[in-house]
Scaffold this active site. Structure first.
Site, PDB file in Angstrom:
ATOM      1  N   ASP A  95       0.853  -1.190   0.000  1.00  0.00           N
ATOM      2  CA  ASP A  95       0.000   0.000   0.000  1.00  0.00           C
ATOM      3  C   ASP A  95       0.885   1.235   0.000  1.00  0.00           C
ATOM      4  O   ASP A  95       2.093   1.168   0.201  1.00  0.00           O
ATOM      5  CB  ASP A  95      -0.993  -0.019   1.162  1.00  0.00           C
ATOM      6  CG  ASP A  95      -0.329  -0.043   2.527  1.00  0.00           C
ATOM      7  OD1 ASP A  95       0.889   0.164   2.601  1.00  0.00           O
ATOM      8  OD2 ASP A  95      -1.032  -0.272   3.520  1.00  0.00           O
ATOM      9  N   SER A  96       0.272   2.385  -0.246  1.00  0.00           N
ATOM     10  CA  SER A  96       1.051   3.579  -0.569  1.00  0.00           C
ATOM     11  C   SER A  96       1.560   4.335   0.646  1.00  0.00           C
ATOM     12  O   SER A  96       2.412   5.206   0.520  1.00  0.00           O
ATOM     13  CB  SER A  96       0.189   4.541  -1.402  1.00  0.00           C
ATOM     14  OG  SER A  96      -0.872   5.038  -0.599  1.00  0.00           O
ATOM     15  N   GLY A  97       1.008   4.046   1.818  1.00  0.00           N
ATOM     16  CA  GLY A  97       1.306   4.823   3.007  1.00  0.00           C
ATOM     17  C   GLY A  97       0.252   5.867   3.298  1.00  0.00           C
ATOM     18  O   GLY A  97       0.277   6.507   4.357  1.00  0.00           O
ATOM     19  N   GLY A  98      -0.714   6.024   2.394  1.00  0.00           N
ATOM     20  CA  GLY A  98      -1.747   7.041   2.582  1.00  0.00           C
ATOM     21  C   GLY A  98      -2.591   6.813   3.822  1.00  0.00           C
ATOM     22  O   GLY A  98      -2.888   7.752   4.563  1.00  0.00           O
ATOM     23  N   PHE A  99      -2.969   5.562   4.083  1.00  0.00           N
ATOM     24  CA  PHE A  99      -3.804   5.287   5.249  1.00  0.00           C
ATOM     25  C   PHE A  99      -3.033   5.525   6.537  1.00  0.00           C
ATOM     26  O   PHE A  99      -3.577   6.039   7.513  1.00  0.00           O
ATOM     27  CB  PHE A  99      -4.333   3.856   5.214  1.00  0.00           C
ATOM     28  CG  PHE A  99      -5.192   3.526   6.412  1.00  0.00           C
ATOM     29  CD1 PHE A  99      -6.513   3.938   6.458  1.00  0.00           C
ATOM     30  CD2 PHE A  99      -4.672   2.828   7.492  1.00  0.00           C
ATOM     31  CE1 PHE A  99      -7.309   3.654   7.571  1.00  0.00           C
ATOM     32  CE2 PHE A  99      -5.451   2.538   8.602  1.00  0.00           C
ATOM     33  CZ  PHE A  99      -6.775   2.953   8.632  1.00  0.00           C
ATOM     34  N   ASP A 149      -2.808   8.260  -1.907  1.00  0.00           N
ATOM     35  CA  ASP A 149      -4.132   8.877  -1.838  1.00  0.00           C
ATOM     36  C   ASP A 149      -4.329   9.566  -0.499  1.00  0.00           C
ATOM     37  O   ASP A 149      -3.578   9.354   0.446  1.00  0.00           O
ATOM     38  CB  ASP A 149      -5.225   7.821  -2.048  1.00  0.00           C
ATOM     39  CG  ASP A 149      -5.217   6.763  -0.953  1.00  0.00           C
ATOM     40  OD1 ASP A 149      -4.130   6.434  -0.441  1.00  0.00           O
ATOM     41  OD2 ASP A 149      -6.298   6.257  -0.599  1.00  0.00           O
ATOM     42  N   GLN A 191     -11.791   7.042  -3.780  1.00  0.00           N
ATOM     43  CA  GLN A 191     -12.178   7.642  -2.502  1.00  0.00           C
ATOM     44  C   GLN A 191     -13.542   8.330  -2.671  1.00  0.00           C
ATOM     45  O   GLN A 191     -14.202   8.145  -3.679  1.00  0.00           O
ATOM     46  CB  GLN A 191     -11.101   8.619  -2.036  1.00  0.00           C
ATOM     47  CG  GLN A 191      -9.799   7.959  -1.597  1.00  0.00           C
ATOM     48  CD  GLN A 191      -9.919   7.220  -0.267  1.00  0.00           C
ATOM     49  OE1 GLN A 191     -10.957   7.234   0.398  1.00  0.00           O
ATOM     50  NE2 GLN A 191      -8.840   6.564   0.135  1.00  0.00           N
ATOM     51  N   GLY A 218     -10.769   4.076   1.873  1.00  0.00           N
ATOM     52  CA  GLY A 218     -11.472   4.988   2.761  1.00  0.00           C
ATOM     53  C   GLY A 218     -12.679   4.408   3.451  1.00  0.00           C
ATOM     54  O   GLY A 218     -13.574   5.154   3.867  1.00  0.00           O
ATOM     55  N   ASP A 268      -8.058  -7.406   2.217  1.00  0.00           N
ATOM     56  CA  ASP A 268      -6.982  -7.555   3.195  1.00  0.00           C
ATOM     57  C   ASP A 268      -7.459  -7.027   4.533  1.00  0.00           C
ATOM     58  O   ASP A 268      -8.332  -6.157   4.598  1.00  0.00           O
ATOM     59  CB  ASP A 268      -5.737  -6.774   2.765  1.00  0.00           C
ATOM     60  CG  ASP A 268      -5.860  -5.296   3.084  1.00  0.00           C
ATOM     61  OD1 ASP A 268      -5.293  -4.853   4.092  1.00  0.00           O
ATOM     62  OD2 ASP A 268      -6.551  -4.567   2.327  1.00  0.00           O
ATOM     63  N   CYS A 306     -11.187 -28.101   9.977  1.00  0.00           N
ATOM     64  CA  CYS A 306     -10.127 -27.227   9.473  1.00  0.00           C
ATOM     65  C   CYS A 306      -8.849 -28.020   9.233  1.00  0.00           C
ATOM     66  O   CYS A 306      -8.397 -28.763  10.111  1.00  0.00           O
ATOM     67  CB  CYS A 306      -9.862 -26.099  10.471  1.00  0.00           C
ATOM     68  SG  CYS A 306      -8.557 -24.968   9.949  1.00  0.00           S
ATOM     69  N   CYS A 308      -5.811 -26.863   9.002  1.00  0.00           N
ATOM     70  CA  CYS A 308      -4.600 -26.147   9.397  1.00  0.00           C
ATOM     71  C   CYS A 308      -3.791 -26.938  10.421  1.00  0.00           C
ATOM     72  O   CYS A 308      -4.297 -27.826  11.106  1.00  0.00           O
ATOM     73  CB  CYS A 308      -4.929 -24.754   9.927  1.00  0.00           C
ATOM     74  SG  CYS A 308      -5.428 -24.693  11.661  1.00  0.00           S
ATOM     75  N   CYS A 311      -5.253 -27.006  14.085  1.00  0.00           N
ATOM     76  CA  CYS A 311      -6.427 -27.848  14.304  1.00  0.00           C
ATOM     77  C   CYS A 311      -6.115 -29.335  14.131  1.00  0.00           C
ATOM     78  O   CYS A 311      -6.759 -30.180  14.757  1.00  0.00           O
ATOM     79  CB  CYS A 311      -7.555 -27.438  13.355  1.00  0.00           C
ATOM     80  SG  CYS A 311      -8.264 -25.818  13.750  1.00  0.00           S
ATOM     81  N   HIS A 337      -4.333 -20.607  12.227  1.00  0.00           N
ATOM     82  CA  HIS A 337      -5.732 -21.009  12.079  1.00  0.00           C
ATOM     83  C   HIS A 337      -6.585 -19.884  11.499  1.00  0.00           C
ATOM     84  O   HIS A 337      -7.381 -20.111  10.575  1.00  0.00           O
ATOM     85  CB  HIS A 337      -6.323 -21.443  13.417  1.00  0.00           C
ATOM     86  CG  HIS A 337      -7.811 -21.579  13.350  1.00  0.00           C
ATOM     87  ND1 HIS A 337      -8.425 -22.639  12.708  1.00  0.00           N
ATOM     88  CD2 HIS A 337      -8.812 -20.742  13.742  1.00  0.00           C
ATOM     89  CE1 HIS A 337      -9.749 -22.467  12.749  1.00  0.00           C
ATOM     90  NE2 HIS A 337     -10.005 -21.331  13.365  1.00  0.00           N
TER      91      HIS A 337
END
Length: 372
Positions: A95-99, A149, A191, A218, A268, A306, A308, A311, A337
């Site tokens: 990601d761009s770092g905007g958040f 952004d 946005q 956003g 994500d 599951c 994994c 489990c 898990h």
């Protein structure tokens, strides 16, 4: 889309806009819809790359802002680029770092040029511009990079969000100019806050630029779930059908089902590892606190269905013991898990779409009041 990136929609639900697709990147395919674990600092917390691969994860995220501060993109490049540096052979998105800049509201100043903020590490003044964000991401070397952004807060006035959204578009144009590596796909971010007219305007403007993919940003910044759903249901269908659609920062069962029904492909969220560090397991649509007394002498697997490692090899009682003892292994097993759970959830949805059983098997989530 460049020759090394492609997106193919293989099937679509007959009753919704849900679709199953295949996103091709230089480091492999991503079968969509797909949940992507977050590896902020070039690591998914407490999980090795080998363990991560066993969860079924195909694509992961890392964070431009955090990697710039520590260890620095030059160190990552010196280690052979992000894939080699962290030992992950599959696709990576940065990601761009905007958040992250948005979350530093007490420490940053936004202008047309970019954002100036004080490093939480050493107090150093740092200037992050669209050009600098892209330069850092080009250096890190992820498969997919995000445009820089501005993420408007909630609540905010229509006028303020409109100005912010227009700035995000101007910043995107600068990102496109600065982008130097065609083997990296640059995604634009829609946005517009909770204002559907601004979301529609932004989606129309961004799609004219014919980018390799598009994100809805956003959301999950404080607005109620019903507004998030409305934003996604309005925005996703406006994005090109031949490009991947990515909903940023969302990873609960219900939110993903609503978004998938609207045509979203990628997700994500930090939930699976963050909840693991609090002793919480995600099991069949529920949230379990392993500190609860009922798990102390429960010797059954956390989820008998599951596959994994946690489990298949350990009981609820054992993991509860580890959580109570604050043993690091507890966080590893719960992270394995929880990631497996969300990846499997999106994989099951994909299979349901391919057989046109999405509504039959997952339609109940669309009307559910459950958060998870």
């Amino acid at each position: 889309m460049s020759a090394i990136f492609s997106f193919q929609s293989l099937a679509q639900c007959s009753q919704t806009k849900a679709r199953a697709g295949l996103f091709s990147t230089p480091h492999g395919f991503v079968e969509t819809p797909k949940f992507m674990p977050v590896g902020t600092l070039a690591t998914v917390k407490t999980v090795t790359p080998a363990q991560l691969k066993e969860t079924g994860a195909q694509m992961i995220l890392s964070n431009t802002y955090h990697l710039h501060l520590q260890p620095g993109e030059g160190i990552v490049a010196g280690g052979g680029g992000l894939h080699k540096f962290m030992g992950w052979k599959g696709p990576i998105l940065t990601d761009s770092g905007g958040f992250q800049v948005f979350s530093l509201s007490e420490m940053r100043k936004i202008t047309e040029e970019g954002v100036t903020f004080r490093s939480p590490h050493d107090g150093q003044i740092i200037k992050l511009t669209p050009e600098r964000s892209i330069e850092i991401q080009n250096t890190l070397g992820a498969d997919v990079i995000m445009a820089f952004d501005e993420c408007p807060p909630y609540p905010a006035t229509h006028q303020d969000v409109e100005a912010s959204t227009q700035r995000t578009y101007r910043w995107l144009e600068r990102c496109i100019t600065a982008h130097q590596r065609p083997e990296q796909a640059l995604f634009g971010i829609v946005q517009g806050g909770v204002y559907l007219d601004l979301r529609a305007q932004a989606a129309h403007a961004l799609t004219q630029l014919d980018l390799p993919g598009y994100a809805i940003g956003g959301v999950s910044v404080g607005e109620p779930p019903e507004l998030i759903a409305q934003i996604v249901q309005t925005t996703a269908p406006l994005l090109p059908p031949d490009k991947p659609r990515y909903l940023m920062g969302v990873g609960t069962y219900r939110e993903m089902v609503i978004a998938i029904a609207s045509g979203v492909d990628l997700f994500d969220c930090v939930i699976p590892t963050r909840w693991a560090r609090h002793g919480t397991a995600m099991v069949k649509g529920e949230r379990w606190n392993l500190k609860n007394a009922k798990f102390r002498d429960d010797f059954t697997p956390m989820d008998e269905t599951c596959p994994c490692y946690a489990c298949q090899n350990f009981s609820r009682a054992y993991i509860s013991h580890l959580v109570r003892s604050q043993e690091i292994l507890a966080y590893t097993l719960l992270s394995i898990h929880n990631i497996t759970e969300l990846v499997r959830f999106t994989q099951k949805i994909r299979e349901a779409i391919l057989s046109d059983r999405f509504m039959a098997e997952f339609g109940h989530w669309l009307n559910s009041s459950a958060e998870y």
